[in-house]
Design a protein around this motif. Sequence first.
Motif, PDB file in Angstrom:
ATOM      1  N   ILE A   1       0.955  -1.182   0.324  1.00 48.15           N
ATOM      2  CA  ILE A   1      -0.112   0.360   0.515  1.00 48.15           C
ATOM      3  C   ILE A   1       0.944   1.303  -0.115  1.00 48.15           C
ATOM      4  CG2 ILE A   1      -1.923   1.426   1.298  1.00 48.15           C
ATOM      5  CD1 ILE A   1      -3.086  -1.445   2.192  1.00 48.15           C
ATOM      6  N   ALA A   2       0.924   2.546  -1.170  1.00 46.84           N
ATOM      7  CA  ALA A   2       1.457   3.454  -1.380  1.00 46.84           C
ATOM      8  C   ALA A   2       0.560   4.615  -0.121  1.00 46.84           C
ATOM      9  CB  ALA A   2       2.019   3.684  -2.620  1.00 46.84           C
ATOM     10  N   ALA A   3      -0.884   4.317  -0.823  1.00 47.12           N
ATOM     11  CA  ALA A   3      -1.409   5.267   0.373  1.00 47.12           C
ATOM     12  C   ALA A   3      -3.330   4.864   0.171  1.00 47.12           C
ATOM     13  CB  ALA A   3      -1.529   6.655  -0.823  1.00 47.12           C
ATOM     14  N   LEU A   4      -3.957   4.863   1.130  1.00 49.62           N
ATOM     15  CA  LEU A   4      -5.348   4.588   1.588  1.00 49.62           C
ATOM     16  C   LEU A   4      -6.384   5.787   1.372  1.00 49.62           C
ATOM     17  CD1 LEU A   4      -7.173   2.357   2.046  1.00 49.62           C
ATOM     18  CD2 LEU A   4      -6.838   2.650   4.897  1.00 49.62           C
ATOM     19  N   GLY A   5      -7.151   5.290   0.291  1.00 38.64           N
ATOM     20  CA  GLY A   5      -7.803   6.069   0.336  1.00 38.64           C
ATOM     21  C   GLY A   5      -9.193   5.487   1.301  1.00 38.64           C
TER      22      GLY A   5
ATOM     23  N   LEU B   1     -28.549  24.156  -9.164  1.00 37.68           N
ATOM     24  CA  LEU B   1     -28.138  22.653  -9.102  1.00 37.68           C
ATOM     25  C   LEU B   1     -28.352  22.130 -10.197  1.00 37.68           C
ATOM     26  CD1 LEU B   1     -28.281  22.556  -5.532  1.00 37.68           C
ATOM     27  CD2 LEU B   1     -26.595  23.772  -6.519  1.00 37.68           C
ATOM     28  N   THR B   2     -27.258  21.129 -10.519  1.00 26.11           N
ATOM     29  CA  THR B   2     -27.953  19.620 -11.499  1.00 26.11           C
ATOM     30  C   THR B   2     -27.547  18.483 -10.429  1.00 26.11           C
ATOM     31  OG1 THR B   2     -26.951  20.948 -13.398  1.00 26.11           O
ATOM     32  CG2 THR B   2     -27.173  18.684 -12.805  1.00 26.11           C
ATOM     33  N   LEU B   3     -28.303  17.203 -10.896  1.00 23.01           N
ATOM     34  CA  LEU B   3     -28.648  16.575  -9.946  1.00 23.01           C
ATOM     35  C   LEU B   3     -27.773  15.430 -10.848  1.00 23.01           C
ATOM     36  CD1 LEU B   3     -29.057  14.243  -7.832  1.00 23.01           C
ATOM     37  CD2 LEU B   3     -31.194  14.007  -8.831  1.00 23.01           C
ATOM     38  N   ARG B   4     -26.445  14.825 -10.575  1.00 25.45           N
ATOM     39  CA  ARG B   4     -26.003  13.750 -11.521  1.00 25.45           C
ATOM     40  C   ARG B   4     -26.017  12.317 -10.462  1.00 25.45           C
ATOM     41  NH1 ARG B   4     -19.873  13.953 -13.643  1.00 25.45           N
ATOM     42  NH2 ARG B   4     -19.963  12.107 -13.748  1.00 25.45           N
ATOM     43  N   LEU B   5     -26.111  11.474 -10.967  1.00 24.18           N
ATOM     44  CA  LEU B   5     -26.732   9.909 -10.770  1.00 24.18           C
ATOM     45  C   LEU B   5     -25.031   8.917 -11.075  1.00 24.18           C
ATOM     46  CD1 LEU B   5     -30.128   8.649 -11.596  1.00 24.18           C
ATOM     47  CD2 LEU B   5     -29.629  10.200  -9.209  1.00 24.18           C
ATOM     48  N   LEU B   6     -25.131   9.199  -9.688  1.00 21.94           N
ATOM     49  CA  LEU B   6     -23.284   8.425 -10.074  1.00 21.94           C
ATOM     50  C   LEU B   6     -23.381   7.069 -10.778  1.00 21.94           C
ATOM     51  CD1 LEU B   6     -20.154   9.063  -9.982  1.00 21.94           C
ATOM     52  CD2 LEU B   6     -20.188   7.622  -7.182  1.00 21.94           C
ATOM     53  N   ASP B   7     -22.532   6.947 -11.692  1.00 17.85           N
ATOM     54  CA  ASP B   7     -22.137   5.975 -12.949  1.00 17.85           C
ATOM     55  C   ASP B   7     -21.206   4.811 -12.200  1.00 17.85           C
ATOM     56  OD1 ASP B   7     -20.851   7.514 -13.578  1.00 17.85           O
ATOM     57  OD2 ASP B   7     -21.470   8.265 -16.140  1.00 17.85           O
ATOM     58  N   VAL B   8     -20.253   5.251 -11.326  1.00 23.74           N
ATOM     59  CA  VAL B   8     -19.103   4.546 -11.624  1.00 23.74           C
ATOM     60  C   VAL B   8     -19.297   3.986 -10.046  1.00 23.74           C
ATOM     61  CG1 VAL B   8     -18.195   5.820 -13.101  1.00 23.74           C
ATOM     62  CG2 VAL B   8     -17.865   6.680 -10.951  1.00 23.74           C
ATOM     63  N   PRO B   9     -18.817   3.232  -9.078  1.00 20.41           N
ATOM     64  CA  PRO B   9     -18.775   3.351  -7.755  1.00 20.41           C
ATOM     65  C   PRO B   9     -18.316   3.782  -7.258  1.00 20.41           C
ATOM     66  CG  PRO B   9     -17.814   1.102  -9.193  1.00 20.41           C
ATOM     67  CD  PRO B   9     -18.063   2.167 -10.155  1.00 20.41           C
ATOM     68  N   PRO B  10     -18.277   4.333  -6.121  1.00 24.34           N
ATOM     69  CA  PRO B  10     -17.993   5.251  -5.247  1.00 24.34           C
ATOM     70  C   PRO B  10     -16.707   5.191  -5.116  1.00 24.34           C
ATOM     71  CG  PRO B  10     -20.043   5.070  -4.588  1.00 24.34           C
ATOM     72  CD  PRO B  10     -19.820   3.624  -5.645  1.00 24.34           C
ATOM     73  N   VAL B  11     -16.371   3.594  -4.821  1.00 27.20           N
ATOM     74  CA  VAL B  11     -15.392   3.903  -4.418  1.00 27.20           C
ATOM     75  C   VAL B  11     -14.285   3.939  -5.038  1.00 27.20           C
ATOM     76  CG1 VAL B  11     -14.492   1.263  -5.493  1.00 27.20           C
ATOM     77  CG2 VAL B  11     -13.382   1.427  -3.625  1.00 27.20           C
ATOM     78  N   ALA B  12     -14.409   4.298  -6.455  1.00 26.50           N
ATOM     79  CA  ALA B  12     -12.937   5.455  -7.265  1.00 26.50           C
ATOM     80  C   ALA B  12     -12.821   6.050  -6.843  1.00 26.50           C
ATOM     81  CB  ALA B  12     -14.133   5.214  -8.473  1.00 26.50           C
ATOM     82  N   GLY B  13     -14.383   7.184  -6.008  1.00 27.57           N
ATOM     83  CA  GLY B  13     -13.605   8.310  -5.120  1.00 27.57           C
ATOM     84  C   GLY B  13     -12.556   8.448  -3.740  1.00 27.57           C
ATOM     85  N   ALA B  14     -12.549   6.893  -3.373  1.00 31.04           N
ATOM     86  CA  ALA B  14     -11.238   6.696  -2.931  1.00 31.04           C
ATOM     87  C   ALA B  14     -10.259   5.950  -2.850  1.00 31.04           C
ATOM     88  CB  ALA B  14     -11.942   5.391  -1.656  1.00 31.04           C
ATOM     89  N   VAL B  15     -10.207   6.118  -3.843  1.00 26.02           N
ATOM     90  CA  VAL B  15      -9.452   5.889  -4.704  1.00 26.02           C
ATOM     91  C   VAL B  15      -8.735   7.020  -5.561  1.00 26.02           C
ATOM     92  CG1 VAL B  15      -7.833   4.720  -6.892  1.00 26.02           C
ATOM     93  CG2 VAL B  15      -9.282   3.327  -6.222  1.00 26.02           C
ATOM     94  N   ALA B  16      -9.367   7.873  -5.721  1.00 22.30           N
ATOM     95  CA  ALA B  16      -8.877   9.225  -6.129  1.00 22.30           C
ATOM     96  C   ALA B  16      -8.187  10.200  -5.025  1.00 22.30           C
ATOM     97  CB  ALA B  16      -9.691   9.966  -6.578  1.00 22.30           C
ATOM     98  N   LEU B  17      -8.462  10.061  -3.774  1.00 21.33           N
ATOM     99  CA  LEU B  17      -7.696  11.118  -2.448  1.00 21.33           C
ATOM    100  C   LEU B  17      -6.956   9.749  -2.619  1.00 21.33           C
ATOM    101  CD1 LEU B  17     -11.232  10.568  -0.427  1.00 21.33           C
ATOM    102  CD2 LEU B  17     -10.671  12.327  -1.471  1.00 21.33           C
ATOM    103  N   ALA B  18      -7.209   8.301  -2.677  1.00 20.64           N
ATOM    104  CA  ALA B  18      -5.800   7.680  -2.353  1.00 20.64           C
ATOM    105  C   ALA B  18      -4.363   8.065  -3.192  1.00 20.64           C
ATOM    106  CB  ALA B  18      -5.555   6.246  -2.340  1.00 20.64           C
TER     107      ALA B  18
END
Length: 303
Positions: A62-66, A273-290
């Motif tokens: 693990i280099a980094a964890l989100g 405001l615009t509503l966007r339904l997320l079309d990728v798994p939220p875990v992709a955001g965790a990888v971005a944070l990592a």
Amino acid sequence: MRVLVGADIGGTKLAIRVAAPDGAIRADVEIPSTGWDAAPVEQAARWLLDRVRPALPAGDEIAALGVGAQGCDTQEHCARLAAAFEASAVPATVVNDAALLVPAADLDHGIGVIAGTGSIAVGTDAGGTVLFAGGWGWVLGDEGSAPAIVREAARAALAGHDAGLADDGLLSELLAHYGADDAPGLARAVNDAPTTENWGPAAPAVFRAAAAGSASALAVVDDAATRLTALVTRLRARGAVGGTVVAAGSVVLGQPLLADRLRAGLGAAHPDLTLRLLDVPPVAGAVALAAVRNRGAGTGTSA
């Protein structure tokens, strides 16, 4: 290989994604989140690392964890949990699971709304302070979540029964789901096990009733959308920035009626405001944070 790891810890499941530094996905794992508790933080860190490490491909480190974690409902709590990972020599950034939605949507700013097993809204102000609204649990709130929708639907069906009104389809759908014979039986079925595991799975029955024309079921769905919209309103009143509401969670993504009602509510209350339904798994955001954490690994920044 030194890899980026993202973890999305929700009410029912833990999603783990392992990615190479260039973004290539090396592993995706999904397991039940049974036993997760965000406190105490030392125990929470051990719980997650005990599940992340077996998910790593052979030879990876693990280099980094989100981490997006249900139960991390203050910025201070998230920082303490990040520090617990750091104490195990794992550079980490920790946020509430709803805060994964904006980076998962490849946005810098916005408001994340989860409506699934639980519900919460998360945003940031212009200074970067994290703002929370909702997320108080299915007994007190969790507006728009599966258990809360069932709670309100059961109340509505039983209130109609008390008033001597003919069943418009909501009561019968709930009776069928729970295998109950009558209104008292429904009350017992719901009350005897006041848990997300007992309440949540009945939510599709409410939407079936609404689709079949039940006015009381539709009112429950409308109320859920109104309350989710109110969470966004509270965050904006406190300075939340961004022009997009990113929504995810099993209910809002799996039930178009709720998404449509939420879109209408946001449009009326916040036309910008615009509503966007997320079309990728939220875990992709965790990888971005990592990835961000990995770039700042030498700076001491942890949350």
